[in-house]
Scaffold this motif. Structure first.
Motif, PDB file in Angstrom:
ATOM      1  N   VAL A  30       0.860  -1.188   0.000  1.00 38.60           N
ATOM      2  CA  VAL A  30       0.000   0.000   0.000  1.00 38.60           C
ATOM      3  C   VAL A  30       0.891   1.231   0.000  1.00 38.60           C
ATOM      4  CG1 VAL A  30      -1.782   1.300   1.214  1.00 38.60           C
ATOM      5  CG2 VAL A  30      -1.842  -1.219   1.215  1.00 38.60           C
ATOM      6  N   VAL A  31       0.775   2.043  -1.050  1.00 39.61           N
ATOM      7  CA  VAL A  31       1.647   3.213  -1.189  1.00 39.61           C
ATOM      8  C   VAL A  31       0.975   4.507  -0.765  1.00 39.61           C
ATOM      9  CG1 VAL A  31       3.075   2.188  -2.991  1.00 39.61           C
ATOM     10  CG2 VAL A  31       1.001   3.460  -3.625  1.00 39.61           C
ATOM     11  N   GLY A  32      -0.322   4.454  -0.487  1.00 40.71           N
ATOM     12  CA  GLY A  32      -0.992   5.680  -0.070  1.00 40.71           C
ATOM     13  C   GLY A  32      -2.471   5.461   0.136  1.00 40.71           C
ATOM     14  N   SER A  33      -3.104   6.455   0.803  1.00 40.67           N
ATOM     15  CA  SER A  33      -4.544   6.394   1.017  1.00 40.67           C
ATOM     16  C   SER A  33      -5.072   7.813   1.168  1.00 40.67           C
ATOM     17  CB  SER A  33      -4.881   5.561   2.258  1.00 40.67           C
ATOM     18  OG  SER A  33      -4.351   6.195   3.424  1.00 40.67           O
ATOM     19  N   ALA A  34      -6.380   7.960   0.963  1.00 38.98           N
ATOM     20  CA  ALA A  34      -7.002   9.286   1.079  1.00 38.98           C
ATOM     21  C   ALA A  34      -8.441   9.115   1.523  1.00 38.98           C
ATOM     22  CB  ALA A  34      -6.927  10.021  -0.260  1.00 38.98           C
ATOM     23  N   ASP A  35      -8.984  10.206   2.132  1.00 36.02           N
ATOM     24  CA  ASP A  35     -10.366  10.150   2.597  1.00 36.02           C
ATOM     25  C   ASP A  35     -11.323  10.879   1.657  1.00 36.02           C
ATOM     26  OD1 ASP A  35      -9.620  12.735   3.037  1.00 36.02           O
ATOM     27  OD2 ASP A  35     -10.038  12.736   5.193  1.00 36.02           O
ATOM     28  N   ASP A  36     -10.803  11.432   0.557  1.00 38.12           N
ATOM     29  CA  ASP A  36     -11.683  12.069  -0.430  1.00 38.12           C
ATOM     30  C   ASP A  36     -11.104  11.907  -1.843  1.00 38.12           C
ATOM     31  OD1 ASP A  36     -10.517  14.835  -1.524  1.00 38.12           O
ATOM     32  OD2 ASP A  36      -9.849  14.555   0.552  1.00 38.12           O
ATOM     33  N   GLU A  38     -10.817  14.003  -4.339  1.00 39.59           N
ATOM     34  CA  GLU A  38      -9.991  15.085  -4.892  1.00 39.59           C
ATOM     35  C   GLU A  38      -8.510  14.860  -4.602  1.00 39.59           C
ATOM     36  OE1 GLU A  38      -9.541  17.847  -7.335  1.00 39.59           O
ATOM     37  OE2 GLU A  38     -11.588  17.984  -6.550  1.00 39.59           O
ATOM     38  N   ARG A  39      -8.210  14.636  -3.320  1.00 45.90           N
ATOM     39  CA  ARG A  39      -6.816  14.394  -2.941  1.00 45.90           C
ATOM     40  C   ARG A  39      -6.301  13.085  -3.540  1.00 45.90           C
ATOM     41  NH1 ARG A  39      -5.542  12.607   2.798  1.00 45.90           N
ATOM     42  NH2 ARG A  39      -3.650  11.450   2.371  1.00 45.90           N
ATOM     43  N   ALA A  40      -7.187  12.090  -3.562  1.00 45.07           N
ATOM     44  CA  ALA A  40      -6.798  10.800  -4.123  1.00 45.07           C
ATOM     45  C   ALA A  40      -6.391  10.936  -5.584  1.00 45.07           C
ATOM     46  CB  ALA A  40      -7.953   9.805  -4.001  1.00 45.07           C
ATOM     47  N   PHE A  41      -7.146  11.715  -6.348  1.00 44.60           N
ATOM     48  CA  PHE A  41      -6.843  11.889  -7.763  1.00 44.60           C
ATOM     49  C   PHE A  41      -5.443  12.470  -7.960  1.00 44.60           C
ATOM     50  CE2 PHE A  41      -6.876  14.835 -11.449  1.00 44.60           C
ATOM     51  CZ  PHE A  41      -6.916  13.869 -12.463  1.00 44.60           C
ATOM     52  N   GLU A  42      -5.129  13.508  -7.194  1.00 48.58           N
ATOM     53  CA  GLU A  42      -3.814  14.151  -7.313  1.00 48.58           C
ATOM     54  C   GLU A  42      -2.687  13.156  -7.018  1.00 48.58           C
ATOM     55  OE1 GLU A  42      -3.905  17.467  -4.702  1.00 48.58           O
ATOM     56  OE2 GLU A  42      -5.423  18.569  -5.845  1.00 48.58           O
ATOM     57  N   GLU A  43      -2.855  12.338  -5.984  1.00 47.27           N
ATOM     58  CA  GLU A  43      -1.802  11.398  -5.604  1.00 47.27           C
ATOM     59  C   GLU A  43      -1.708  10.216  -6.568  1.00 47.27           C
ATOM     60  OE1 GLU A  43      -2.035  10.268  -1.520  1.00 47.27           O
ATOM     61  OE2 GLU A  43      -1.435  12.248  -0.812  1.00 47.27           O
ATOM     62  N   ILE A  44      -2.860   9.761  -7.075  1.00 51.61           N
ATOM     63  CA  ILE A  44      -2.856   8.645  -8.021  1.00 51.61           C
ATOM     64  C   ILE A  44      -2.134   9.028  -9.305  1.00 51.61           C
ATOM     65  CG2 ILE A  44      -4.337   7.238  -9.528  1.00 51.61           C
ATOM     66  CD1 ILE A  44      -6.347   7.156  -7.164  1.00 51.61           C
ATOM     67  N   VAL A  45      -2.348  10.266  -9.763  1.00 47.74           N
ATOM     68  CA  VAL A  45      -1.660  10.737 -10.971  1.00 47.74           C
ATOM     69  C   VAL A  45      -0.144  10.741 -10.752  1.00 47.74           C
ATOM     70  CG1 VAL A  45      -1.272  12.744 -12.462  1.00 47.74           C
ATOM     71  CG2 VAL A  45      -3.603  12.074 -11.859  1.00 47.74           C
ATOM     72  N   LYS A  46       0.284  11.110  -9.546  1.00 52.54           N
ATOM     73  CA  LYS A  46       1.724  11.150  -9.243  1.00 52.54           C
ATOM     74  C   LYS A  46       2.302   9.745  -9.052  1.00 52.54           C
ATOM     75  CE  LYS A  46       1.588  15.634  -6.874  1.00 52.54           C
ATOM     76  NZ  LYS A  46       1.685  16.309  -5.555  1.00 52.54           N
ATOM     77  N   LEU A  47       1.582   8.899  -8.305  1.00 46.11           N
ATOM     78  CA  LEU A  47       2.109   7.586  -7.929  1.00 46.11           C
ATOM     79  C   LEU A  47       1.904   6.509  -9.000  1.00 46.11           C
ATOM     80  CD1 LEU A  47       0.854   7.515  -4.221  1.00 46.11           C
ATOM     81  CD2 LEU A  47       3.223   7.834  -4.983  1.00 46.11           C
ATOM     82  N   ARG A  69     -11.905  10.517 -14.039  1.00 41.96           N
ATOM     83  CA  ARG A  69     -10.769  11.439 -14.184  1.00 41.96           C
ATOM     84  C   ARG A  69      -9.464  10.681 -14.421  1.00 41.96           C
ATOM     85  NH1 ARG A  69     -11.068  16.239  -9.629  1.00 41.96           N
ATOM     86  NH2 ARG A  69     -13.219  16.943 -10.001  1.00 41.96           N
ATOM     87  N   CYS A  70      -9.290   9.598 -13.686  1.00 42.05           N
ATOM     88  CA  CYS A  70      -8.063   8.803 -13.845  1.00 42.05           C
ATOM     89  C   CYS A  70      -7.967   8.221 -15.255  1.00 42.05           C
ATOM     90  CB  CYS A  70      -8.015   7.682 -12.812  1.00 42.05           C
ATOM     91  SG  CYS A  70      -7.684   8.248 -11.120  1.00 42.05           S
ATOM     92  N   ARG A  71      -9.078   7.695 -15.757  1.00 46.36           N
ATOM     93  CA  ARG A  71      -9.084   7.146 -17.112  1.00 46.36           C
ATOM     94  C   ARG A  71      -8.759   8.240 -18.139  1.00 46.36           C
ATOM     95  NH1 ARG A  71      -8.133   2.325 -15.600  1.00 46.36           N
ATOM     96  NH2 ARG A  71      -9.846   0.859 -15.302  1.00 46.36           N
ATOM     97  N   ALA A  72      -9.293   9.411 -17.918  1.00 51.22           N
ATOM     98  CA  ALA A  72      -9.026  10.530 -18.831  1.00 51.22           C
ATOM     99  C   ALA A  72      -7.550  10.914 -18.832  1.00 51.22           C
ATOM    100  CB  ALA A  72      -9.886  11.739 -18.452  1.00 51.22           C
ATOM    101  N   GLU A  73      -6.870  10.673 -17.709  1.00 55.20           N
ATOM    102  CA  GLU A  73      -5.441  10.976 -17.604  1.00 55.20           C
ATOM    103  C   GLU A  73      -4.564   9.818 -18.098  1.00 55.20           C
ATOM    104  OE1 GLU A  73      -3.478  13.625 -16.494  1.00 55.20           O
ATOM    105  OE2 GLU A  73      -5.334  14.782 -16.721  1.00 55.20           O
ATOM    106  N   GLY A  74      -5.211   8.752 -18.543  1.00 55.43           N
ATOM    107  CA  GLY A  74      -4.452   7.613 -19.046  1.00 55.43           C
ATOM    108  C   GLY A  74      -3.987   6.646 -17.964  1.00 55.43           C
ATOM    109  N   ILE A  75      -4.541   6.763 -16.756  1.00 57.22           N
ATOM    110  CA  ILE A  75      -4.190   5.838 -15.678  1.00 57.22           C
ATOM    111  C   ILE A  75      -4.847   4.487 -15.952  1.00 57.22           C
ATOM    112  CG2 ILE A  75      -4.343   5.389 -13.201  1.00 57.22           C
ATOM    113  CD1 ILE A  75      -2.557   7.755 -13.866  1.00 57.22           C
ATOM    114  N   ARG A  76      -4.039   3.427 -16.068  1.00 58.26           N
ATOM    115  CA  ARG A  76      -4.552   2.110 -16.421  1.00 58.26           C
ATOM    116  C   ARG A  76      -4.642   1.160 -15.230  1.00 58.26           C
ATOM    117  NH1 ARG A  76      -7.616   2.975 -19.669  1.00 58.26           N
ATOM    118  NH2 ARG A  76      -7.843   0.728 -19.923  1.00 58.26           N
ATOM    119  N   ALA A  77      -4.743   1.717 -14.025  1.00 58.71           N
ATOM    120  CA  ALA A  77      -4.821   0.892 -12.811  1.00 58.71           C
ATOM    121  C   ALA A  77      -6.061   0.002 -12.836  1.00 58.71           C
ATOM    122  CB  ALA A  77      -4.855   1.791 -11.583  1.00 58.71           C
ATOM    123  N   GLN A  78      -6.000  -1.100 -12.073  1.00 63.75           N
ATOM    124  CA  GLN A  78      -7.168  -1.953 -11.865  1.00 63.75           C
ATOM    125  C   GLN A  78      -7.969  -1.366 -10.706  1.00 63.75           C
ATOM    126  OE1 GLN A  78      -7.918  -4.622 -13.851  1.00 63.75           O
ATOM    127  NE2 GLN A  78      -6.123  -4.007 -15.052  1.00 63.75           N
TER     128      GLN A  78
END
Length: 256
Positions: A30-36, A38-47, A69-78
């Motif tokens: 587990v590399v990170g977590s968030a309670d909302d 908005e913050r999660a999106f910013e960190e997911i894009v970075k990590l 939003r993640c899909r729009a940024e090209g994030i291919r996470a499961q």
């Protein structure tokens, strides 16, 4: 290690997911977590984690909006959704965004573990497929040697250009030589002396490289690929392709 990110506005749920899941079993951390969202999106894009487990209803940005939003940024996470809401519209929206699983709260540990195992398996398959595609791109590039045409004999330069423009029809060294108004023996000598390959070898490489590009379309029949690159005999095309690429055209197409 596969990287996992957890999003849930319930502190106890987040802690339970981090502390009680046997992440080591699947080679995860587990590399990170968030309670909302908005913050999660910013960190997911970075990590750029491999797996994201997210609640669906949160303050500011919902789980579905986060995934969009993640899909729009090209994030291919499961993505695995956990939700206290058993609503068909949510599940349907999740499917449209290729969410791996939709798990209802209270979370069943066994169900979630199966979802994580499924995610890890899919990531492994995706990475293996990407490696195969990269290998095929090496294969494609190696089929056509790159030549510095600036210092090349003008007739030879014209011959290469003519082949690249006319490979799809029946083509012989005599046809090209006639187009250039030189003898075919002289042109054959130019290929051998300056490029260290024969005219036929060059023509074949041009055709096979184009065939590989066409076979990225999995719906295109192999016989049509053969015809488009100048082969009327499918069996001749198939054997020639296998000799150069190491696999038959159908197998290559399925891997592409």
């Amino acid at each position: 290690m596969y990287q996992v990110y957890i999003v849930d506005d319930a502190v106890l749920t987040r802690k339970a997911l981090v502390m009680t899941m046997p992440w080591d079993r699947w080679g995860c951390v587990v590399v990170g977590s968030a309670d909302d969202g908005e913050r999660a999106f910013e960190e997911i894009v970075k990590l750029e984690p491999d797996i994201v487990i997210t609640d669906i209803r949160m303050v500011h940005v919902s789980g579905l909006e986060l995934i969009r939003r993640c899909r729009a940024e090209g994030i291919r996470a499961q993505f695995i959704i956990i939700s206290g809401y058993n609503e068909f519209e949510y599940a349907k929206a999740a499917l449209r965004m290729e969410v791996l699983d939709y798990i209802l709260k209270p979370i069943d540990d066994e169900e979630l573990q199966k979802a994580v195992e499924k995610a890890v398996q899919r990531i492994g398959e995706t990475k293996a497929l990407s490696a195969e595609r990269r290998e095929q791109e090496g294969e494609i590039k190696s089929l056509l040697l790159e030549y510095d045409e600036k210092n090349m004999n003008a007739y030879l330069r014209g011959a290469l250009r003519y082949v690249r423009e006319n490979y799809a029809r029946e083509l012989s060294i005599r046809d090209v030589a006639a187009h250039l108004a030189i003898s075919d023996s002289y042109l054959a000598k130019l290929f051998k002396v300056e490029l260290n390959i024969t005219f036929l070898e060059y023509l074949t490489r041009v055709r096979m490289r184009r065939a590989m590009e066409l076979m990225r379309d999995k719906n295109m029949p192999i016989y049509e690929v053969a015809e488009r690159v100048g082969y009327r005999d499918y069996r001749h095309f198939s054997s020639t392709f296998k000799k150069l690429a190491g696999v038959g055209p159908k197998e290559f197409q399925m891997r592409s």
